[in-house]
Write a protein that holds these residues in place. Structure first.
Motif, short mmCIF file in Angstrom:
data_model
loop_
_atom_site.label_atom_id
_atom_site.label_comp_id
_atom_site.label_asym_id
_atom_site.label_seq_id
_atom_site.Cartn_x
_atom_site.Cartn_y
_atom_site.Cartn_z
N HIS A 61 -57.05 -65.92 -24.90
CA HIS A 61 -56.44 -64.93 -25.81
C HIS A 61 -57.50 -64.23 -26.67
O HIS A 61 -58.24 -65.12 -27.14
CB HIS A 61 -55.30 -64.99 -26.79
CG HIS A 61 -55.23 -66.09 -27.74
ND1 HIS A 61 -54.89 -67.36 -27.16
CD2 HIS A 61 -55.78 -65.77 -28.75
CE1 HIS A 61 -55.46 -67.99 -28.25
NE2 HIS A 61 -55.47 -66.90 -29.77
N HIS A 63 -59.52 -62.38 -30.58
CA HIS A 63 -59.58 -62.16 -31.43
C HIS A 63 -59.85 -61.57 -31.84
O HIS A 63 -61.39 -60.83 -31.61
CB HIS A 63 -59.53 -62.94 -32.14
CG HIS A 63 -58.33 -63.99 -32.28
ND1 HIS A 63 -57.34 -64.05 -33.00
CD2 HIS A 63 -58.38 -65.44 -31.77
CE1 HIS A 63 -55.94 -64.92 -32.13
NE2 HIS A 63 -56.94 -65.80 -31.93
N HIS A 105 -60.41 -67.19 -26.58
CA HIS A 105 -60.42 -68.47 -26.95
C HIS A 105 -59.09 -69.89 -25.91
O HIS A 105 -58.17 -68.66 -25.93
CB HIS A 105 -61.22 -68.93 -28.32
CG HIS A 105 -59.95 -68.57 -28.94
ND1 HIS A 105 -59.76 -69.41 -30.72
CD2 HIS A 105 -58.80 -68.28 -29.23
CE1 HIS A 105 -58.92 -69.17 -31.18
NE2 HIS A 105 -58.46 -68.25 -30.52
N GLU A 107 -56.87 -73.06 -27.00
CA GLU A 107 -56.34 -73.45 -28.04
C GLU A 107 -55.25 -74.72 -27.38
O GLU A 107 -54.76 -74.24 -27.64
CB GLU A 107 -55.89 -73.18 -29.07
CG GLU A 107 -57.02 -71.67 -30.28
CD GLU A 107 -56.06 -71.27 -30.45
OE1 GLU A 107 -56.02 -71.87 -32.04
OE2 GLU A 107 -55.44 -70.30 -31.13
MN MN Z 1 -56.19 -67.90 -31.30
#
Ligand code: MN
Length: 292
Positions: A61, A63, A105, A107
């Motif tokens: 996703h 940012h 990125h 996670e």
């Molecule tokens: Mn994030």
């Protein structure tokens, strides 16, 4: 002396992907002007995950316009991003990721943690960038536990781990765009916490566990004491052994327009971010196997 301004309580719980059951402590949609330069904070866990072969977390996703700071208390997290940053962080480690002009990125729980399972607790804090830095080059600071100085607090009230900013001669390893302090405090019941912080700066104490008394108000787990900006001395009575995150920083009063993973200053900049993302301008995550 900094006085208690108000107590911020959780906005409620939700899952981020399938790996992070979080309490949403604050966001720019509730107390933006009072908490600048900080934008949002989620507290994941504490909880226990059973061992698994699955990859739990959040997939790719984007940012743009700010920084994400991940502090691991228990468990392990692996990140990769399209600026080439990434790594695995465990208890006491911190990832300070500058999204700035934009990146993609992912996670996930670290492979080792996922296979073993066990207790998991993490904070993710979003730190705003001033307008003139929002389109800066993305970056990644992987900060390990041994790089973070430990300071014994006044009154022997416990210890501070200085992630960003400084206490006396001890300076935290994180490079920040604007002046701020981010300290991981481990506090002892029965002692008085006394900290010196800049006047005029946003100041807040977030309690992960245990309890404090600030201006005769009890602050318990998942609650945050937001202080008045005037004054330099912050005092709290520690009523139960506590793990506390101190946030302080120079506020900047610029308009905030956010949409999901983008936080900019105007609606037009948000539209531009969506267009740039859709046009592939945020880059790609290079997989381990295809790296030269
Ligand atoms: Mn994030």
């Amino acid at each position: 002396m900094k006085k208690l301004s108000f107590i911020k309580r959780s906005n409620g719980g939700h899952w981020v992907g399938d790996g992070f059951p979080v309490q949403s402590i604050f966001s720019y949609s509730d107390i933006a002007d009072k908490i600048s330069p900080f934008l949002l904070m989620d507290h994941a866990g504490p909880t226990t995950f059973p061992p698994t072969q699955k990859k739990l977390g959040v997939g790719q996703h984007p940012h743009r316009g700010f920084e994400t700071v991940t502090i691991v208390y228990q468990g392990g997290v692996s990140h990769r991003d399209s600026s080439g940053g990434g790594g695995t962080i465990g208890p006491g480690d911190v990832q300070w990721m500058t999204a700035a002009s934009g990146l993609i990125h992912e996670e996930f729980h670290s492979e080792t943690f996922a296979r073993q399972g066990g207790p998991f607790e993490m904070i993710q804090l979003w730190v705003n960038l001033p307008a003139k830095e929002k389109m800066s080059t993305p970056g990644y600071q992987g900060i390990t536990v041994d790089q973070i100085p430990h300071i014994v607090l006044a009154n022997n009230a416990g210890i501070a781990r200085v992630i960003a900013g400084s206490i006396g001669d001890a300076t935290g390893p994180a490079d920040t765009f604007t002046p701020m302090n981010v300290w991981d405090l481990r506090l002892k019941a029965g002692c008085t916490l006394s900290l010196e912080l800049p006047s005029g700066h946003t100041t807040a104490l977030y309690v992960l566990s245990g309890a404090l008394n600030v201006d005769n108000q009890t602050i318990e787990a998942t609650e945050m004491a937001v202080m008045e900006r005037d004054g330099t001395e912050l005092k709290a009575e520690i009523t139960q052994d506590a793990v506390v995150l101190l946030l302080s920083g120079e506020p900047f009063n610029e308009p905030i327009v956010g949409h999901g993973p983008f936080v900019m200053n105007t609606r037009a900049e948000i539209m531009q971010a969506m267009q740039d993302y859709n046009n592939g301008k945020f880059g790609q995550i290079v997989s381990e196997s295809s790296r030269p």
